[in-house]
Design a protein around this motif. Structure first.
Motif, PDB file in Angstrom:
ATOM      1  N   LEU A  13     -42.000 -16.454  58.654  1.00  0.00           N
ATOM      2  CA  LEU A  13     -42.963 -15.635  59.378  1.00  0.00           C
ATOM      3  C   LEU A  13     -42.809 -15.846  60.881  1.00  0.00           C
ATOM      4  N   PRO A  14     -43.215 -14.869  61.691  1.00  0.00           N
ATOM      5  CA  PRO A  14     -43.184 -15.076  63.137  1.00  0.00           C
ATOM      6  C   PRO A  14     -44.002 -16.309  63.509  1.00  0.00           C
ATOM      7  N   PRO A  15     -43.544 -17.101  64.474  1.00  0.00           N
ATOM      8  CA  PRO A  15     -44.258 -18.325  64.824  1.00  0.00           C
ATOM      9  C   PRO A  15     -45.568 -18.038  65.539  1.00  0.00           C
ATOM     10  N   PHE A  16     -46.500 -18.962  65.399  1.00  0.00           N
ATOM     11  CA  PHE A  16     -47.719 -18.935  66.199  1.00  0.00           C
ATOM     12  C   PHE A  16     -47.511 -19.934  67.328  1.00  0.00           C
ATOM     13  N   VAL A  17     -47.467 -19.443  68.569  1.00  0.00           N
ATOM     14  CA  VAL A  17     -47.167 -20.294  69.718  1.00  0.00           C
ATOM     15  C   VAL A  17     -48.326 -20.259  70.703  1.00  0.00           C
ATOM     16  N   ALA A  18     -48.802 -21.437  71.089  1.00  0.00           N
ATOM     17  CA  ALA A  18     -49.833 -21.562  72.117  1.00  0.00           C
ATOM     18  C   ALA A  18     -49.185 -22.080  73.394  1.00  0.00           C
ATOM     19  N   TYR A  19     -49.415 -21.399  74.514  1.00  0.00           N
ATOM     20  CA  TYR A  19     -48.805 -21.748  75.795  1.00  0.00           C
ATOM     21  C   TYR A  19     -49.839 -22.370  76.730  1.00  0.00           C
ATOM     22  N   ARG A  20     -49.328 -23.060  77.765  1.00  0.00           N
ATOM     23  CA  ARG A  20     -50.148 -23.667  78.812  1.00  0.00           C
ATOM     24  C   ARG A  20     -51.234 -24.556  78.217  1.00  0.00           C
ATOM     25  N   VAL A  21     -50.875 -25.312  77.203  1.00  0.00           N
ATOM     26  CA  VAL A  21     -51.892 -26.081  76.481  1.00  0.00           C
ATOM     27  C   VAL A  21     -52.450 -27.240  77.299  1.00  0.00           C
ATOM     28  N   ASP A  22     -51.708 -27.722  78.293  1.00  0.00           N
ATOM     29  CA  ASP A  22     -52.230 -28.802  79.129  1.00  0.00           C
ATOM     30  C   ASP A  22     -53.309 -28.320  80.080  1.00  0.00           C
TER      31      ASP A  22
ATOM     32  N   PHE B 272     -47.761 -31.958  59.825  1.00  0.00           N
ATOM     33  CA  PHE B 272     -48.347 -32.129  61.155  1.00  0.00           C
ATOM     34  C   PHE B 272     -47.637 -33.257  61.887  1.00  0.00           C
ATOM     35  N   ALA B 273     -47.109 -32.941  63.069  1.00  0.00           N
ATOM     36  CA  ALA B 273     -46.316 -33.923  63.816  1.00  0.00           C
ATOM     37  C   ALA B 273     -46.833 -34.049  65.239  1.00  0.00           C
ATOM     38  N   HIS B 274     -47.917 -34.781  65.398  1.00  0.00           N
ATOM     39  CA  HIS B 274     -48.442 -35.105  66.733  1.00  0.00           C
ATOM     40  C   HIS B 274     -49.031 -36.517  66.657  1.00  0.00           C
ATOM     41  N   PRO B 275     -48.743 -37.362  67.648  1.00  0.00           N
ATOM     42  CA  PRO B 275     -49.172 -38.762  67.551  1.00  0.00           C
ATOM     43  C   PRO B 275     -50.662 -38.981  67.736  1.00  0.00           C
ATOM     44  N   GLU B 276     -51.368 -37.996  68.263  1.00  0.00           N
ATOM     45  CA  GLU B 276     -52.802 -38.160  68.527  1.00  0.00           C
ATOM     46  C   GLU B 276     -53.597 -37.132  67.716  1.00  0.00           C
ATOM     47  N   ARG B 277     -54.349 -37.636  66.752  1.00  0.00           N
ATOM     48  CA  ARG B 277     -55.135 -36.716  65.915  1.00  0.00           C
ATOM     49  C   ARG B 277     -56.236 -36.050  66.714  1.00  0.00           C
ATOM     50  N   HIS B 278     -56.804 -36.773  67.705  1.00  0.00           N
ATOM     51  CA  HIS B 278     -57.856 -36.206  68.544  1.00  0.00           C
ATOM     52  C   HIS B 278     -57.206 -35.559  69.766  1.00  0.00           C
ATOM     53  N   SER B 279     -56.567 -34.440  69.515  1.00  0.00           N
ATOM     54  CA  SER B 279     -55.796 -33.728  70.535  1.00  0.00           C
ATOM     55  C   SER B 279     -55.971 -32.236  70.306  1.00  0.00           C
ATOM     56  N   LEU B 280     -55.384 -31.446  71.195  1.00  0.00           N
ATOM     57  CA  LEU B 280     -55.406 -29.998  70.984  1.00  0.00           C
ATOM     58  C   LEU B 280     -54.729 -29.650  69.669  1.00  0.00           C
TER      59      LEU B 280
ATOM     60  N   ALA C  80     -36.842 -20.174  47.808  1.00  0.00           N
ATOM     61  CA  ALA C  80     -36.943 -18.718  47.717  1.00  0.00           C
ATOM     62  C   ALA C  80     -38.276 -18.324  47.081  1.00  0.00           C
ATOM     63  N   GLY C  81     -38.915 -17.320  47.673  1.00  0.00           N
ATOM     64  CA  GLY C  81     -40.213 -16.873  47.192  1.00  0.00           C
ATOM     65  C   GLY C  81     -41.384 -17.513  47.904  1.00  0.00           C
ATOM     66  N   LYS C  82     -41.121 -18.542  48.695  1.00  0.00           N
ATOM     67  CA  LYS C  82     -42.161 -19.211  49.474  1.00  0.00           C
ATOM     68  C   LYS C  82     -42.104 -18.721  50.915  1.00  0.00           C
ATOM     69  N   ARG C  83     -43.241 -18.777  51.597  1.00  0.00           N
ATOM     70  CA  ARG C  83     -43.306 -18.402  53.002  1.00  0.00           C
ATOM     71  C   ARG C  83     -43.414 -19.655  53.865  1.00  0.00           C
ATOM     72  N   ALA C  84     -42.974 -19.532  55.111  1.00  0.00           N
ATOM     73  CA  ALA C  84     -43.076 -20.656  56.036  1.00  0.00           C
ATOM     74  C   ALA C  84     -43.315 -20.131  57.445  1.00  0.00           C
ATOM     75  N   MET C  85     -43.994 -20.946  58.250  1.00  0.00           N
ATOM     76  CA  MET C  85     -44.323 -20.551  59.621  1.00  0.00           C
ATOM     77  C   MET C  85     -44.377 -21.782  60.504  1.00  0.00           C
ATOM     78  N   LEU C  86     -43.986 -21.611  61.752  1.00  0.00           N
ATOM     79  CA  LEU C  86     -44.129 -22.655  62.758  1.00  0.00           C
ATOM     80  C   LEU C  86     -45.426 -22.432  63.531  1.00  0.00           C
ATOM     81  N   MET C  87     -46.133 -23.532  63.801  1.00  0.00           N
ATOM     82  CA  MET C  87     -47.297 -23.511  64.668  1.00  0.00           C
ATOM     83  C   MET C  87     -46.986 -24.471  65.813  1.00  0.00           C
ATOM     84  N   VAL C  88     -46.747 -23.920  66.993  1.00  0.00           N
ATOM     85  CA  VAL C  88     -46.137 -24.668  68.089  1.00  0.00           C
ATOM     86  C   VAL C  88     -47.021 -24.610  69.326  1.00  0.00           C
ATOM     87  N   THR C  89     -47.109 -25.736  70.034  1.00  0.00           N
ATOM     88  CA  THR C  89     -47.769 -25.754  71.334  1.00  0.00           C
ATOM     89  C   THR C  89     -46.735 -26.054  72.408  1.00  0.00           C
TER      90      THR C  89
END
Length: 263
Positions: A189-198, A7-15, A143-152
């Motif tokens: 895996l295909p990324p999970f992307v959230a748009y217009r988060v502001d 998790f890479a966001h400076p504010e834990r109490h955020s979206l 190899a054998g592990k899955r990975a995904m991006l969760m992006v705002t």
């Protein structure tokens, strides 16, 4: 299933923090074991320097790949790096969660990759010959592990479409998906992307949270991005160029490295 969320966001109490809570709650409800590396809360050191290699001689130049390789081989990397490597080895699935800042991941997350992906661990492994060029791009430690991006992202979905001014989101994320995740062997895996988060209000967040829960439920079953594996006959070794005739008609750029007809 063991799941690591970086998790890479400076504010834990955020979206982003709220989405992290949704992900952890859903994963736990499904019976998965979860670890979270909250990089800002950990005060993660992002820059690679001499302090990362305690065994390095003080009178010689710092060659990062060599110092990294030697340190990993000698089990002499710093404790924070070794702890993150152990988490990666423990995980069946890895999620990198971050806001899209200036078309890339935050510097602290890039620094996590720079330091944790040591030579001999995530790169610089395997045989180099006329038949194969190391264990990478579909092979390797992950190899054998899955990975995904969760992006705002603050922009609209249209801004990141094929004709959007920001460029297609899949192209913007290609260096991470292909170069950071697929390179050491992850099934991506295909990324999970959230748009217009502001502009996110409570009803929109409720919908977004439901979408994330549904995605979390598919981590073990969703069809991955069909990247071509390096050593499986599609690339000329050692130039690493895609062989003629393999790219789909009209494909160019990043798209040539997809093989949609394959598993």
């Amino acid at each position: 299933m063991n799941v690591l969320i970086v998790f890479a966001h400076p504010e834990r109490h955020s979206l982003n923090g709220a989405l992290l809570d949704v992900a952890v709650s859903e994963l736990t409800a499904q019976g998965h074991d979860v670890q979270v590396s909250d990089l800002y809360a950990m005060h993660w050191k992002a820059a690679v320097d001499r302090d990362d290699f305690p065994g390095l001689s003080s009178d010689g130049p710092l060659k990062v790949w060599k110092a990294s390789n030697d340190g990993f081989a000698a089990d002499a990397l710093t404790p924070d790096v070794k702890a993150e490597q152990e988490k990666l080895l423990w995980a069946d699935t890895v999620i990198l969660q971050f806001p899209l800042w200036w078309f890339a991941m935050p510097a602290i997350l890039k620094g996590w990759v720079d330091r944790v992906y040591a030579s001999g661990f995530a790169y610089g492994v395997g045989e180099h010959s006329e038949q194969r060029w190391g264990d990478r791009y579909g092979e390797g430690v992950m190899a054998g592990k899955r990975a995904m991006l969760m992006v705002t992202a603050g922009g609209w979905p249209e801004h990141y479409s094929d004709r959007g001014i920001n460029g297609p989101i899949d192209d913007l994320l290609f260096p991470i998906n292909h170069g950071i995740l697929f390179y050491p062997g992850f099934t991506v895996l295909p990324p999970f992307v959230a748009y217009r988060v502001d502009r996110m209000d409570a009803p929109k967040f409720t919908l977004l949270a439901d979408q994330l829960r549904e995605r979390i439920k598919t981590l073990e079953t969703i069809t991955p991005i069909p990247y071509r594996k390096q050593n499986y006959g599609d690339y000329q070794i050692p130039t690493m160029e895609l062989l003629p005739g393999l790219a789909p008609p009209g494909a160019h750029g990043f798209a040539v490295h997809l093989a949609p007809e394959r598993d």
